[in-house]
Design a protein around this motif. Structure first.
Motif, PDB file in Angstrom:
ATOM      1  N   LEU A 161       0.838  -1.212   0.000  1.00 20.94           N
ATOM      2  CA  LEU A 161       0.000   0.000   0.000  1.00 20.94           C
ATOM      3  C   LEU A 161       0.871   1.258   0.000  1.00 20.94           C
ATOM      4  CD1 LEU A 161      -2.803  -1.118   2.489  1.00 20.94           C
ATOM      5  CD2 LEU A 161      -3.159  -0.464   0.088  1.00 20.94           C
ATOM      6  N   ILE A 162       1.948   1.215   0.785  1.00 22.11           N
ATOM      7  CA  ILE A 162       2.873   2.360   0.810  1.00 22.11           C
ATOM      8  C   ILE A 162       3.523   2.526  -0.562  1.00 22.11           C
ATOM      9  CG2 ILE A 162       5.056   3.205   1.766  1.00 22.11           C
ATOM     10  CD1 ILE A 162       4.224   1.852   4.435  1.00 22.11           C
ATOM     11  N   ALA A 163       3.925   1.405  -1.183  1.00 21.90           N
ATOM     12  CA  ALA A 163       4.562   1.457  -2.505  1.00 21.90           C
ATOM     13  C   ALA A 163       3.595   2.048  -3.536  1.00 21.90           C
ATOM     14  CB  ALA A 163       5.009   0.061  -2.935  1.00 21.90           C
ATOM     15  N   GLU A 164       2.344   1.586  -3.528  1.00 25.40           N
ATOM     16  CA  GLU A 164       1.346   2.117  -4.466  1.00 25.40           C
ATOM     17  C   GLU A 164       1.158   3.624  -4.261  1.00 25.40           C
ATOM     18  OE1 GLU A 164      -3.278   1.158  -5.697  1.00 25.40           O
ATOM     19  OE2 GLU A 164      -2.772   1.559  -3.603  1.00 25.40           O
ATOM     20  N   LYS A 165       1.057   4.038  -3.010  1.00 24.80           N
ATOM     21  CA  LYS A 165       0.858   5.459  -2.690  1.00 24.80           C
ATOM     22  C   LYS A 165       2.041   6.292  -3.184  1.00 24.80           C
ATOM     23  CE  LYS A 165       0.125   8.571   1.248  1.00 24.80           C
ATOM     24  NZ  LYS A 165       0.085   8.667   2.724  1.00 24.80           N
ATOM     25  N   ASN A 166       3.262   5.784  -3.009  1.00 27.12           N
ATOM     26  CA  ASN A 166       4.453   6.524  -3.438  1.00 27.12           C
ATOM     27  C   ASN A 166       4.534   6.667  -4.956  1.00 27.12           C
ATOM     28  OD1 ASN A 166       5.293   6.925  -0.820  1.00 27.12           O
ATOM     29  ND2 ASN A 166       6.724   5.200  -0.804  1.00 27.12           N
ATOM     30  N   VAL A 167       4.094   5.639  -5.690  1.00 26.42           N
ATOM     31  CA  VAL A 167       4.085   5.731  -7.159  1.00 26.42           C
ATOM     32  C   VAL A 167       3.063   6.767  -7.607  1.00 26.42           C
ATOM     33  CG1 VAL A 167       3.576   4.517  -9.313  1.00 26.42           C
ATOM     34  CG2 VAL A 167       4.917   3.376  -7.545  1.00 26.42           C
ATOM     35  N   VAL A 168       1.847   6.691  -7.071  1.00 21.73           N
ATOM     36  CA  VAL A 168       0.763   7.587  -7.503  1.00 21.73           C
ATOM     37  C   VAL A 168       1.053   9.044  -7.134  1.00 21.73           C
ATOM     38  CG1 VAL A 168      -1.683   8.143  -7.190  1.00 21.73           C
ATOM     39  CG2 VAL A 168      -0.982   5.762  -7.469  1.00 21.73           C
ATOM     40  N   SER A 169       1.690   9.258  -5.989  1.00 26.12           N
ATOM     41  CA  SER A 169       1.949  10.633  -5.542  1.00 26.12           C
ATOM     42  C   SER A 169       3.185  11.254  -6.197  1.00 26.12           C
ATOM     43  CB  SER A 169       2.109  10.669  -4.014  1.00 26.12           C
ATOM     44  OG  SER A 169       3.234   9.901  -3.623  1.00 26.12           O
ATOM     45  N   ALA A 170       3.928  10.454  -6.984  1.00 21.85           N
ATOM     46  CA  ALA A 170       5.186  10.944  -7.566  1.00 21.85           C
ATOM     47  C   ALA A 170       4.960  11.936  -8.703  1.00 21.85           C
ATOM     48  CB  ALA A 170       6.026   9.773  -8.055  1.00 21.85           C
ATOM     49  N   HIS A 171       3.796  11.873  -9.380  1.00 25.85           N
ATOM     50  CA  HIS A 171       3.533  12.773 -10.514  1.00 25.85           C
ATOM     51  C   HIS A 171       2.025  12.904 -10.701  1.00 25.85           C
ATOM     52  CE1 HIS A 171       3.522  14.403 -14.605  1.00 25.85           C
ATOM     53  NE2 HIS A 171       4.805  14.697 -14.426  1.00 25.85           N
ATOM     54  N   PRO A 172       1.519  14.111 -10.987  1.00 22.65           N
ATOM     55  CA  PRO A 172       0.070  14.313 -11.137  1.00 22.65           C
ATOM     56  C   PRO A 172      -0.562  13.443 -12.220  1.00 22.65           C
ATOM     57  CG  PRO A 172       1.233  16.429 -11.070  1.00 22.65           C
ATOM     58  CD  PRO A 172       2.285  15.366 -11.127  1.00 22.65           C
ATOM     59  N   ALA A 173       0.211  13.054 -13.238  1.00 27.62           N
ATOM     60  CA  ALA A 173      -0.354  12.270 -14.346  1.00 27.62           C
ATOM     61  C   ALA A 173      -0.558  10.797 -13.971  1.00 27.62           C
ATOM     62  CB  ALA A 173       0.548  12.363 -15.569  1.00 27.62           C
ATOM     63  N   ILE A 174       0.171  10.322 -12.957  1.00 27.88           N
ATOM     64  CA  ILE A 174       0.050   8.902 -12.568  1.00 27.88           C
ATOM     65  C   ILE A 174      -1.187   8.758 -11.689  1.00 27.88           C
ATOM     66  CG2 ILE A 174       1.155   6.938 -11.440  1.00 27.88           C
ATOM     67  CD1 ILE A 174       3.870   8.220 -12.035  1.00 27.88           C
ATOM     68  N   LYS A 175      -2.183   8.063 -12.204  1.00 29.16           N
ATOM     69  CA  LYS A 175      -3.467   7.944 -11.508  1.00 29.16           C
ATOM     70  C   LYS A 175      -3.659   6.610 -10.798  1.00 29.16           C
ATOM     71  CE  LYS A 175      -4.880  12.009 -12.783  1.00 29.16           C
ATOM     72  NZ  LYS A 175      -4.816  13.102 -11.793  1.00 29.16           N
ATOM     73  N   SER A 176      -2.943   5.570 -11.236  1.00 31.33           N
ATOM     74  CA  SER A 176      -3.163   4.264 -10.607  1.00 31.33           C
ATOM     75  C   SER A 176      -1.989   3.329 -10.860  1.00 31.33           C
ATOM     76  CB  SER A 176      -4.452   3.623 -11.142  1.00 31.33           C
ATOM     77  OG  SER A 176      -4.330   3.354 -12.526  1.00 31.33           O
ATOM     78  N   VAL A 177      -1.988   2.247 -10.097  1.00 35.95           N
ATOM     79  CA  VAL A 177      -1.020   1.152 -10.299  1.00 35.95           C
ATOM     80  C   VAL A 177      -1.875  -0.113 -10.476  1.00 35.95           C
ATOM     81  CG1 VAL A 177       1.050   0.010  -9.397  1.00 35.95           C
ATOM     82  CG2 VAL A 177       0.559   2.375  -8.740  1.00 35.95           C
ATOM     83  N   PRO A 178      -2.478  -0.288 -11.666  1.00 31.34           N
ATOM     84  CA  PRO A 178      -3.487  -1.344 -11.839  1.00 31.34           C
ATOM     85  C   PRO A 178      -2.952  -2.759 -11.672  1.00 31.34           C
ATOM     86  CG  PRO A 178      -2.925  -0.353 -13.952  1.00 31.34           C
ATOM     87  CD  PRO A 178      -2.286   0.493 -12.901  1.00 31.34           C
ATOM     88  N   TYR A 179      -1.665  -2.956 -11.974  1.00 29.66           N
ATOM     89  CA  TYR A 179      -1.068  -4.281 -11.802  1.00 29.66           C
ATOM     90  C   TYR A 179       0.050  -4.186 -10.779  1.00 29.66           C
ATOM     91  CZ  TYR A 179      -3.553  -4.884 -16.197  1.00 29.66           C
ATOM     92  OH  TYR A 179      -4.517  -4.898 -17.154  1.00 29.66           O
ATOM     93  N   ASN A 180      -0.072  -4.968  -9.728  1.00 29.53           N
ATOM     94  CA  ASN A 180       0.941  -4.949  -8.676  1.00 29.53           C
ATOM     95  C   ASN A 180       0.869  -6.255  -7.892  1.00 29.53           C
ATOM     96  OD1 ASN A 180      -0.867  -4.548  -6.143  1.00 29.53           O
ATOM     97  ND2 ASN A 180      -1.553  -2.939  -7.557  1.00 29.53           N
ATOM     98  N   ALA A 181       1.959  -6.611  -7.261  1.00 29.48           N
ATOM     99  CA  ALA A 181       1.970  -7.798  -6.399  1.00 29.48           C
ATOM    100  C   ALA A 181       3.215  -7.761  -5.522  1.00 29.48           C
ATOM    101  CB  ALA A 181       1.976  -9.077  -7.234  1.00 29.48           C
ATOM    102  N   LEU A 182       3.042  -8.172  -4.287  1.00 38.27           N
ATOM    103  CA  LEU A 182       4.156  -8.370  -3.368  1.00 38.27           C
ATOM    104  C   LEU A 182       4.003  -9.786  -2.817  1.00 38.27           C
ATOM    105  CD1 LEU A 182       6.620  -7.305  -1.811  1.00 38.27           C
ATOM    106  CD2 LEU A 182       5.055  -6.328  -0.130  1.00 38.27           C
ATOM    107  N   SER A 183       5.031 -10.613  -2.993  1.00 42.04           N
ATOM    108  CA  SER A 183       4.876 -12.020  -2.600  1.00 42.04           C
ATOM    109  C   SER A 183       6.115 -12.539  -1.895  1.00 42.04           C
ATOM    110  CB  SER A 183       4.580 -12.883  -3.834  1.00 42.04           C
ATOM    111  OG  SER A 183       5.678 -12.861  -4.723  1.00 42.04           O
ATOM    112  N   GLN A 184       5.917 -13.635  -1.152  1.00 40.08           N
ATOM    113  CA  GLN A 184       7.022 -14.323  -0.497  1.00 40.08           C
ATOM    114  C   GLN A 184       6.794 -15.823  -0.643  1.00 40.08           C
ATOM    115  OE1 GLN A 184       6.989 -13.228   3.668  1.00 40.08           O
ATOM    116  NE2 GLN A 184       4.861 -13.838   3.947  1.00 40.08           N
ATOM    117  N   GLN A 185       7.892 -16.567  -0.765  1.00 36.78           N
ATOM    118  CA  GLN A 185       7.810 -18.007  -0.977  1.00 36.78           C
ATOM    119  C   GLN A 185       8.916 -18.732  -0.239  1.00 36.78           C
ATOM    120  OE1 GLN A 185       7.989 -18.393  -5.346  1.00 36.78           O
ATOM    121  NE2 GLN A 185       6.162 -19.654  -5.195  1.00 36.78           N
ATOM    122  N   LYS A 186       8.594 -19.933   0.216  1.00 35.70           N
ATOM    123  CA  LYS A 186       9.625 -20.860   0.710  1.00 35.70           C
ATOM    124  C   LYS A 186       9.476 -22.129  -0.123  1.00 35.70           C
ATOM    125  CE  LYS A 186       9.373 -22.953   4.735  1.00 35.70           C
ATOM    126  NZ  LYS A 186       9.352 -23.134   6.189  1.00 35.70           N
TER     127      LYS A 186
END
Length: 446
Positions: free
Chosen positions: A128-153
């Motif tokens: 959520l923090i990562a999405e917020k930082n991308v969107v707030s970086a420039h007025p033209a960026i309105k969304s991050v429609p594709y995203n994922a954060l994952s962990q695996q063992k």
């Protein structure tokens, strides 16, 4: 996953009981969790624990049967061995798979980097923090429609009735961000970035955010590309995408099946510019998910595929190596039919180029960042491709985004048309590679 020694003991007891003298088992398990977000809210949460084994049994006539199961207790193993034994009487009579002659060779032990998995709430918080930082970086960026954060063992093992037994485990964490812009009177523009590491704490989330933002902003001012032939610079990800699409070039099973751009006699032939060298090397220090053995138990290793433009080896399973009188390479995947696949490409400069090329001084070249629609635009047995891409026209260091365009060519001709390979290498999901320059590619502006 159940202790490998317990599985080995269960299997041996069941095989003795059933009168089975020859069998092998490959197994893996993945404990994973991932999250996706949308406009500051949770979109999707996934958690799974997938385990399974593949059991192969050879009968008295040496024909083989195979089955898979997720039931790893003594009863499940006995049923799997019995089913595979019954299937063995319907097995193929020619080129029957066999144990790898290297399944019992010692493997250099590598430290297992197993990291405790963090709670899903922590994954969500960071994404959520990562999405917020991308969107707030420039007025033209309105969304991050594709995203994922994952962990695996991930854990894997191989054992057979001759006494081979090996196992390994490792942890992974990865993040993917792909943004979208909205500007009045302009087309939406997008860009993405990916990072991978052994743990969430070591994952370069800020680097992923910055790359996504920088690329997105660089696409805001765009123009159409004039159709014609250009010198093209492939990003590491773009070049490895093409290499993966035409991996039949190195695949011994494809070659034996006559489903390849290569034939057996091509070893030793010049198939690319002498500036190009390629290894398949899952043990490269940069490979976070290195595997020490394939699913036949063969140790993995560095395999030189192209050396200074010369085709130097194919990728093999135990069966293809025997049929082609070649060395094993550790690239097998067992199944109803044993297949062969690359592990981890390492692309690097072969012979030195006559002159250094630079994006700062080059005129009217095209930098391709991301190739799209590979499933539709690649004819892997003909060697041809025609693919839409994201990229820029570059003139003396000035980057101008391309509205929309396709790049087309013949892959074997592309390999021969390489004029420069940069020194700086970049880690991608498919391998490690620098930017690759090739001349005379056909670009069609739309």
């Amino acid at each position: 996953m159940t202790n490998i020694k317990n599985i080995g003991n269960f299997a041996k007891e069941s095989a003795d009981k059933l009168g089975i003298r020859k069998f092998d088992i490959y197994g893996s398990s993945a404990d994973s969790s991932s999250v996706q977000v949308d406009q500051g809210k949770q979109k999707q949460v996934k958690a799974s624990n997938l385990s399974g084994i593949t059991v192969r049994v050879w009968n008295e006539n040496n024909t083989m049967g195979i089955t898979t199961t997720t039931d790893l207790d003594a009863r499940g193993l006995e049923l799997a061995l019995k089913t595979a034994y019954e299937a063995s009487f319907f097995g193929i009579k020619e080129n029957i798979p066999d144990f790898s002659p290297e399944a019992e060779l010692p493997i250099e032990g590598k430290p297992e980097k197993l990291v405790p998995q963090v709670p899903i709430s922590e994954l969500l918080k960071r994404l959520l923090i990562a999405e917020k930082n991308v969107v707030s970086a420039h007025p033209a960026i309105k969304s991050v429609p594709y995203n994922a954060l994952s962990q695996q063992k991930i854990s894997r093992f191989y054992l057979n009735s001759k006494g081979a037994m090996r196992a390994e485990s490792h942890s992974l964490a990865s993040i993917y961000l792909y943004s979208k812009t909205e500007q009045e009177g302009k087309k939406p523009r997008s860009a993405g970035a990916f990072r991978i590491s052994t743990s969430l704490d070591d994952l370069d989330i800020n680097g992923c955010i910055q790359e996504t933002v920088d690329k997105t902003i660089s696409h805001l001012n765009y123009k159409k590309a004039q159709s014609g032939r250009y010198t093209v610079v492939f990003s590491p990800d773009a070049f490895l995408s093409l290499l993966g699409a035409f991996s039949n070039l190195f695949n011994a099973q494809n070659i034996l099946d006559k489903q390849s751009l290569s034939v057996p006699d091509d070893i030793g032939k010049q198939i690319a510019s002498p500036l190009l060298s390629i290894n398949d090397n899952t043990l490269h220090p940069s490979n976070i998910s290195a595997e020490a053995f394939d699913s036949e138990g063969t140790p993995t290793r560095k395999v030189s595929l192209i050396e200074n433009g010369v085709l130097s080896s194919f990728l093999h399973s135990a069966g293809t190596a025997k049929r082609m009188n070649a060395k094993l390479t550790g690239n097998a995947n067992i199944g109803a039919k044993v297949t062969v696949s690359p592990n981890f490409y390492h692309v690097f400069a072969g012979k030195a180029a006559e002159q250094e090329l630079s994006l700062e001084t080059a005129e009217n070249i095209i930098l391709i960042d991301d190739l799209q629609a590979l499933h539709a635009g690649v004819k892997s047995l003909q060697g041809s491709f025609s693919l839409p891409f994201d990229g820029w026209i570059i003139n003396k260091g000035v980057k101008t985004s391309i509205d929309s365009a396709t790049v087309a060519g013949d892959f074997k001709e592309l390999l021969k048309s390489i004029i420069f390979i940069e020194k700086e290498e970049e880690l991608t999901p498919g391998g490690i590679c620098p930017r690759v320059w090739a001349e005379g590619l056909s670009i069609t502006g739309e």
